[in-house]
Design an enzyme around this catalytic site. Sequence first.
Site, PDB file in Angstrom:
ATOM      1  N   ASN A   1      -1.732   2.513  -0.793  1.00  0.00           N
ATOM      2  CA  ASN A   1      -1.819   1.835  -2.094  1.00  0.00           C
ATOM      3  C   ASN A   1      -2.316   0.417  -1.847  1.00  0.00           C
ATOM      4  OD1 ASN A   1      -1.460   0.644  -4.571  1.00  0.00           O
ATOM      5  ND2 ASN A   1       0.786   0.810  -4.572  1.00  0.00           N
ATOM      6  N   TRP A   2      -3.570   0.179  -2.215  1.00  0.00           N
ATOM      7  CA  TRP A   2      -4.161  -1.138  -1.939  1.00  0.00           C
ATOM      8  C   TRP A   2      -3.717  -2.201  -2.942  1.00  0.00           C
ATOM      9  CZ3 TRP A   2     -10.011  -0.317  -0.354  1.00  0.00           C
ATOM     10  CH2 TRP A   2     -10.036   0.290   0.915  1.00  0.00           C
ATOM     11  N   LYS A   3      -3.037  -1.793  -4.000  1.00  0.00           N
ATOM     12  CA  LYS A   3      -2.602  -2.756  -5.026  1.00  0.00           C
ATOM     13  C   LYS A   3      -3.797  -3.633  -5.441  1.00  0.00           C
ATOM     14  CE  LYS A   3       2.012  -2.438  -3.073  1.00  0.00           C
ATOM     15  NZ  LYS A   3       3.285  -3.048  -2.820  1.00  0.00           N
TER      16      LYS A   3
ATOM     17  N   HIS B   1       5.221   2.796 -10.499  1.00  0.00           N
ATOM     18  CA  HIS B   1       5.467   1.888  -9.365  1.00  0.00           C
ATOM     19  C   HIS B   1       6.380   0.759  -9.822  1.00  0.00           C
ATOM     20  CE1 HIS B   1       4.865  -0.875  -6.056  1.00  0.00           C
ATOM     21  NE2 HIS B   1       4.356   0.130  -5.370  1.00  0.00           N
TER      22      HIS B   1
ATOM     23  N   GLU C   1       6.358  -2.281  -9.211  1.00  0.00           N
ATOM     24  CA  GLU C   1       5.666  -3.508  -9.630  1.00  0.00           C
ATOM     25  C   GLU C   1       5.237  -3.414 -11.094  1.00  0.00           C
ATOM     26  OE1 GLU C   1       2.883  -3.535  -6.382  1.00  0.00           O
ATOM     27  OE2 GLU C   1       4.494  -4.138  -5.027  1.00  0.00           O
TER      28      GLU C   1
ATOM     29  N   GLU D   1      10.716   4.215  -3.020  1.00  0.00           N
ATOM     30  CA  GLU D   1      10.341   2.877  -2.578  1.00  0.00           C
ATOM     31  C   GLU D   1      11.438   1.887  -2.967  1.00  0.00           C
ATOM     32  OE1 GLU D   1       5.735   2.645  -2.040  1.00  0.00           O
ATOM     33  OE2 GLU D   1       6.287   1.922  -4.022  1.00  0.00           O
TER      34      GLU D   1
ATOM     35  N   GLY E   1       6.867  -4.940   0.707  1.00  0.00           N
ATOM     36  CA  GLY E   1       6.174  -6.189   1.035  1.00  0.00           C
ATOM     37  C   GLY E   1       7.055  -7.231   1.698  1.00  0.00           C
TER      38      GLY E   1
ATOM     39  N   SER F   1       7.196  -1.366   3.446  1.00  0.00           N
ATOM     40  CA  SER F   1       6.984  -1.959   4.768  1.00  0.00           C
ATOM     41  C   SER F   1       6.779  -0.922   5.871  1.00  0.00           C
ATOM     42  CB  SER F   1       8.129  -2.923   5.120  1.00  0.00           C
ATOM     43  OG  SER F   1       8.158  -4.004   4.208  1.00  0.00           O
TER      44      SER F   1
ATOM     45  N   GLY G   1       1.648   0.304   1.660  1.00  0.00           N
ATOM     46  CA  GLY G   1       1.006  -0.812   0.984  1.00  0.00           C
ATOM     47  C   GLY G   1       0.186  -1.632   1.964  1.00  0.00           C
ATOM     48  N   GLY G   2       0.734  -2.756   2.413  1.00  0.00           N
ATOM     49  CA  GLY G   2       0.006  -3.724   3.233  1.00  0.00           C
ATOM     50  C   GLY G   2      -0.708  -3.110   4.432  1.00  0.00           C
TER      51      GLY G   2
END
Length: 247
Positions: free
Chosen positions: A9-11, A91, A93, A160, A166, A204, A225-226
């Site tokens: 997930n590149w957000k 999600h 976020e 999640e 993150g 993470s 993610g990251g």
Amino acid sequence: MNKRYVIGNWKLHGSLSKVATFSQQLRMAPATDVVVAIAPPYPYLGACADLPSGCGLAGQDCSAHNSGAHTGEVSASMLSEWGCQWVIVGHSERRTDLAESDQLIVAKLSAAISAGLTPLLCVGESLTVRESGQEEAAVRAQLQAALSDIPPASLLIAYEPIWAIGTGVTASPEQADAMHAVIRNELTGLMDDGASVPLLYGGSVNPDNAGALFDCPHVDGALVGGASLDGTSFSEIVEAAQASLRQ
Ligand code: 13P
């Protein structure tokens, strides 16, 4: 489940040049039982069509509507036209930043299914909820709210925990596995084929901790993610998933 899922997930990250670099870095083993996909920001879906074969595409979200006067929205059928097979729904976020309600999440699940996409429903508790010992009840409630009325025929779930997203603080394999067992238990009560819904962990995940997470009996994959922004580290996570299947 003799299959693994690794979805990136590149957000709100990336650029056209980063898509090209990622594509050069990504190492895809031919025909394995690891399902690999990337969810880029919408404008990069077209450029991501050139990713190495075997790397699929997912949307980061979809509208609850199929078309109409909804400025800024992207429908599930549009994502499907761009080659997406999956779409992330709910999600944390979006639940937090955009106040997405359970009702809206149900409508998005339904829109995704109608367009032929497989939704990847995200659930997970905040730090406050975990510290109060209510994490299992909170996650069960999210599943019930999303799936009680019309459970999708095809579905992935990502657990999640918000405190792990993150932050560099991953849930321990024991914490992840315990919550995945709770989710499995809840799903079997909510859906006919709840026993076979793939359960991904997110928060993470990186090349160093992925192997231990994939070795958990109730963890079928990762929503990354990251670490998915770099093609080399994402490839290492995919390889950890492959290694966990060979054991
Ligand atoms: P990080 O891997 O950056 O913690 O993000 C997890 C996530 O939210 C994926 O959807």
